[in-house]
Motif scaffolding. Sequence first.
Motif, PDB file in Angstrom:
ATOM      1  N   GLU A 141      59.674 -12.895  15.063  1.00 59.29           N
ATOM      2  CA  GLU A 141      59.141 -12.147  16.204  1.00 59.29           C
ATOM      3  C   GLU A 141      57.628 -12.013  16.126  1.00 59.29           C
ATOM      4  O   GLU A 141      56.925 -12.173  17.134  1.00 59.29           O
ATOM      5  CB  GLU A 141      59.768 -10.746  16.254  1.00 59.29           C
ATOM      6  N   LEU A 142      57.116 -11.706  14.939  1.00 58.31           N
ATOM      7  CA  LEU A 142      55.678 -11.525  14.787  1.00 58.31           C
ATOM      8  C   LEU A 142      54.927 -12.823  15.058  1.00 58.31           C
ATOM      9  O   LEU A 142      53.915 -12.829  15.768  1.00 58.31           O
ATOM     10  CB  LEU A 142      55.351 -11.007  13.387  1.00 58.31           C
ATOM     11  N   VAL A 143      55.408 -13.924  14.491  1.00 56.93           N
ATOM     12  CA  VAL A 143      54.740 -15.206  14.707  1.00 56.93           C
ATOM     13  C   VAL A 143      54.754 -15.569  16.190  1.00 56.93           C
ATOM     14  O   VAL A 143      53.753 -16.066  16.725  1.00 56.93           O
ATOM     15  CB  VAL A 143      55.402 -16.316  13.856  1.00 56.93           C
ATOM     16  N   LEU A 144      55.863 -15.306  16.862  1.00 59.23           N
ATOM     17  CA  LEU A 144      55.946 -15.588  18.293  1.00 59.23           C
ATOM     18  C   LEU A 144      54.947 -14.739  19.073  1.00 59.23           C
ATOM     19  O   LEU A 144      54.241 -15.249  19.956  1.00 59.23           O
ATOM     20  CB  LEU A 144      57.366 -15.320  18.800  1.00 59.23           C
ATOM     21  N   LYS A 145      54.854 -13.455  18.743  1.00 54.14           N
ATOM     22  CA  LYS A 145      53.893 -12.582  19.412  1.00 54.14           C
ATOM     23  C   LYS A 145      52.456 -13.041  19.169  1.00 54.14           C
ATOM     24  O   LYS A 145      51.620 -13.050  20.091  1.00 54.14           O
ATOM     25  CB  LYS A 145      54.065 -11.135  18.934  1.00 54.14           C
ATOM     26  N   TYR A 150      47.591 -15.556  21.110  1.00 47.75           N
ATOM     27  CA  TYR A 150      46.513 -16.534  20.897  1.00 47.75           C
ATOM     28  C   TYR A 150      46.328 -17.408  22.139  1.00 47.75           C
ATOM     29  O   TYR A 150      45.196 -17.630  22.597  1.00 47.75           O
ATOM     30  CB  TYR A 150      46.837 -17.392  19.688  1.00 47.75           C
ATOM     31  N   LYS A 151      47.427 -17.867  22.707  1.00 43.50           N
ATOM     32  CA  LYS A 151      47.358 -18.717  23.897  1.00 43.50           C
ATOM     33  C   LYS A 151      46.880 -17.943  25.122  1.00 43.50           C
ATOM     34  O   LYS A 151      46.226 -18.504  26.005  1.00 43.50           O
ATOM     35  CB  LYS A 151      48.729 -19.333  24.164  1.00 43.50           C
ATOM     36  N   ALA A 152      47.208 -16.646  25.170  1.00 46.62           N
ATOM     37  CA  ALA A 152      46.826 -15.821  26.326  1.00 46.62           C
ATOM     38  C   ALA A 152      45.439 -15.214  26.182  1.00 46.62           C
ATOM     39  O   ALA A 152      44.949 -14.546  27.096  1.00 46.62           O
ATOM     40  CB  ALA A 152      47.861 -14.716  26.532  1.00 46.62           C
ATOM     41  N   GLY A 153      44.800 -15.394  25.011  1.00 47.16           N
ATOM     42  CA  GLY A 153      43.472 -14.827  24.788  1.00 47.16           C
ATOM     43  C   GLY A 153      43.491 -13.349  24.452  1.00 47.16           C
ATOM     44  O   GLY A 153      42.469 -12.673  24.582  1.00 47.16           O
ATOM     45  N   THR A 154      44.639 -12.831  24.027  1.00 45.20           N
ATOM     46  CA  THR A 154      44.759 -11.400  23.704  1.00 45.20           C
ATOM     47  C   THR A 154      45.034 -11.173  22.218  1.00 45.20           C
ATOM     48  O   THR A 154      45.508 -10.107  21.831  1.00 45.20           O
ATOM     49  CB  THR A 154      45.885 -10.746  24.537  1.00 45.20           C
ATOM     50  N   ASP A 179      55.390 -23.069  11.392  1.00 42.16           N
ATOM     51  CA  ASP A 179      54.459 -24.194  11.487  1.00 42.16           C
ATOM     52  C   ASP A 179      53.069 -23.771  11.023  1.00 42.16           C
ATOM     53  O   ASP A 179      52.812 -22.604  10.735  1.00 42.16           O
ATOM     54  CB  ASP A 179      54.416 -24.766  12.915  1.00 42.16           C
ATOM     55  N   ARG A 180      52.163 -24.745  10.937  1.00 38.12           N
ATOM     56  CA  ARG A 180      50.852 -24.478  10.352  1.00 38.12           C
ATOM     57  C   ARG A 180      50.080 -23.419  11.146  1.00 38.12           C
ATOM     58  O   ARG A 180      49.466 -22.523  10.567  1.00 38.12           O
ATOM     59  CB  ARG A 180      50.028 -25.770  10.270  1.00 38.12           C
ATOM     60  N   GLU A 181      50.105 -23.528  12.480  1.00 37.25           N
ATOM     61  CA  GLU A 181      49.380 -22.543  13.294  1.00 37.25           C
ATOM     62  C   GLU A 181      49.954 -21.141  13.082  1.00 37.25           C
ATOM     63  O   GLU A 181      49.206 -20.174  12.903  1.00 37.25           O
ATOM     64  CB  GLU A 181      49.470 -22.911  14.777  1.00 37.25           C
ATOM     65  N   GLY A 182      51.289 -21.038  13.078  1.00 38.49           N
ATOM     66  CA  GLY A 182      51.923 -19.747  12.846  1.00 38.49           C
ATOM     67  C   GLY A 182      51.616 -19.192  11.472  1.00 38.49           C
ATOM     68  O   GLY A 182      51.403 -17.987  11.301  1.00 38.49           O
ATOM     69  N   SER A 183      51.573 -20.087  10.468  1.00 41.70           N
ATOM     70  CA  SER A 183      51.254 -19.658   9.104  1.00 41.70           C
ATOM     71  C   SER A 183      49.838 -19.109   9.013  1.00 41.70           C
ATOM     72  O   SER A 183      49.587 -18.105   8.334  1.00 41.70           O
ATOM     73  CB  SER A 183      51.417 -20.831   8.140  1.00 41.70           C
ATOM     74  N   GLN A 184      48.907 -19.754   9.690  1.00 37.22           N
ATOM     75  CA  GLN A 184      47.521 -19.296   9.671  1.00 37.22           C
ATOM     76  C   GLN A 184      47.384 -17.928  10.333  1.00 37.22           C
ATOM     77  O   GLN A 184      46.657 -17.056   9.834  1.00 37.22           O
ATOM     78  CB  GLN A 184      46.630 -20.319  10.371  1.00 37.22           C
ATOM     79  N   MET A 219      47.780 -21.503   0.890  1.00 40.45           N
ATOM     80  CA  MET A 219      47.895 -20.344   1.770  1.00 40.45           C
ATOM     81  C   MET A 219      48.994 -19.414   1.276  1.00 40.45           C
ATOM     82  O   MET A 219      48.839 -18.186   1.260  1.00 40.45           O
ATOM     83  CB  MET A 219      48.190 -20.794   3.202  1.00 40.45           C
ATOM     84  N   ALA A 220      50.114 -19.991   0.862  1.00 41.60           N
ATOM     85  CA  ALA A 220      51.209 -19.181   0.334  1.00 41.60           C
ATOM     86  C   ALA A 220      50.763 -18.438  -0.918  1.00 41.60           C
ATOM     87  O   ALA A 220      51.077 -17.254  -1.097  1.00 41.60           O
ATOM     88  CB  ALA A 220      52.418 -20.064   0.039  1.00 41.60           C
ATOM     89  N   ALA A 221      50.025 -19.106  -1.797  1.00 38.75           N
ATOM     90  CA  ALA A 221      49.529 -18.464  -3.019  1.00 38.75           C
ATOM     91  C   ALA A 221      48.590 -17.314  -2.693  1.00 38.75           C
ATOM     92  O   ALA A 221      48.620 -16.261  -3.354  1.00 38.75           O
ATOM     93  CB  ALA A 221      48.826 -19.495  -3.899  1.00 38.75           C
ATOM     94  N   ALA A 222      47.753 -17.487  -1.666  1.00 36.87           N
ATOM     95  CA  ALA A 222      46.828 -16.419  -1.264  1.00 36.87           C
ATOM     96  C   ALA A 222      47.591 -15.229  -0.699  1.00 36.87           C
ATOM     97  O   ALA A 222      47.215 -14.068  -0.922  1.00 36.87           O
ATOM     98  CB  ALA A 222      45.839 -16.960  -0.237  1.00 36.87           C
TER      99      ALA A 222
END
Length: 273
Positions: A141-145, A150-154, A179-184, A219-222
């Motif tokens: 849910e969080l990654v989807l939000k 991000y796409k909506a500029g909010t 996915d990578r974008e969601g992970s970031q 990224m996972a280690a961080a």
Amino acid sequence: MIRTPQERERTRITIASMSRKLMLSSRVVELCESEATPRQEEFLLKVLSEEIDRRERGKKARLLNRAGFPVFKSFEDYDFSEIRFPPALSKEELLRADFIPEKKNLVLYGGVGTGKTHMAIALGIAACEKGLSVRFLTVTELVLKLTEAYKAGTLERLIRDLKQLDLLILDEWGYVPVDREGSQLLFRIIADSYESKSLILTTNLEFSKWGGIFTDEQMAAAMIDRLVHHGHLLLFEAKSYRMTHALMRQPGPGTAKPKTTVEAGSRLGEGGA
């Protein structure tokens, strides 16, 4: 009732404290000193007390509503016997939710159905009862939000809202690959939370496998570094509660033992639905 000067002074001190809590001016106490009778002061004290109670109940209700808990859970009859606590955290400290004002994290690790989500929700509800701001989300849910924002500029507005929380609960961490974008985006939430608020994560995935879920070992280690630096790991070693207590696994007297999920699935595959 005739009250002593000392008793009236204590009453006025309490009235002054409640007035500040309700953001009333010091004029309230001044009027008590110059014009009010002891009975009037007692009545005013009752009015202020009931108003504070009403506001606190309303605040707790709003906090619970905003938290987004899927169900209500408490620690009544909760079984702690098969949970391994770290040396730095006792059961009593956990139940007091001391880790939240200390801005420490909890990672609840164990198999499916062992009580991790139950504990996370119960702790979140207890935090709301203390007047703390809480949000409950699955990682999906969080990654989807975050992605939609991000796409909506909010995105910055959403991140600002999450920053204001006292406790963020992330359920089902690592259950679904990201996915990578969601992970970031998720990493940013973890990084922003570091030493600024508490996190509770529920997961059945050991740390060594996080890199495969979040597409990036570094990224996972961080993430792990930030979570464990000010955090506690609780190990849930029980068998699945849902599997143990499933009614379909409890045949009555004289009845045949029900098929397991695998067996039932095999039969469906053979005969069709």
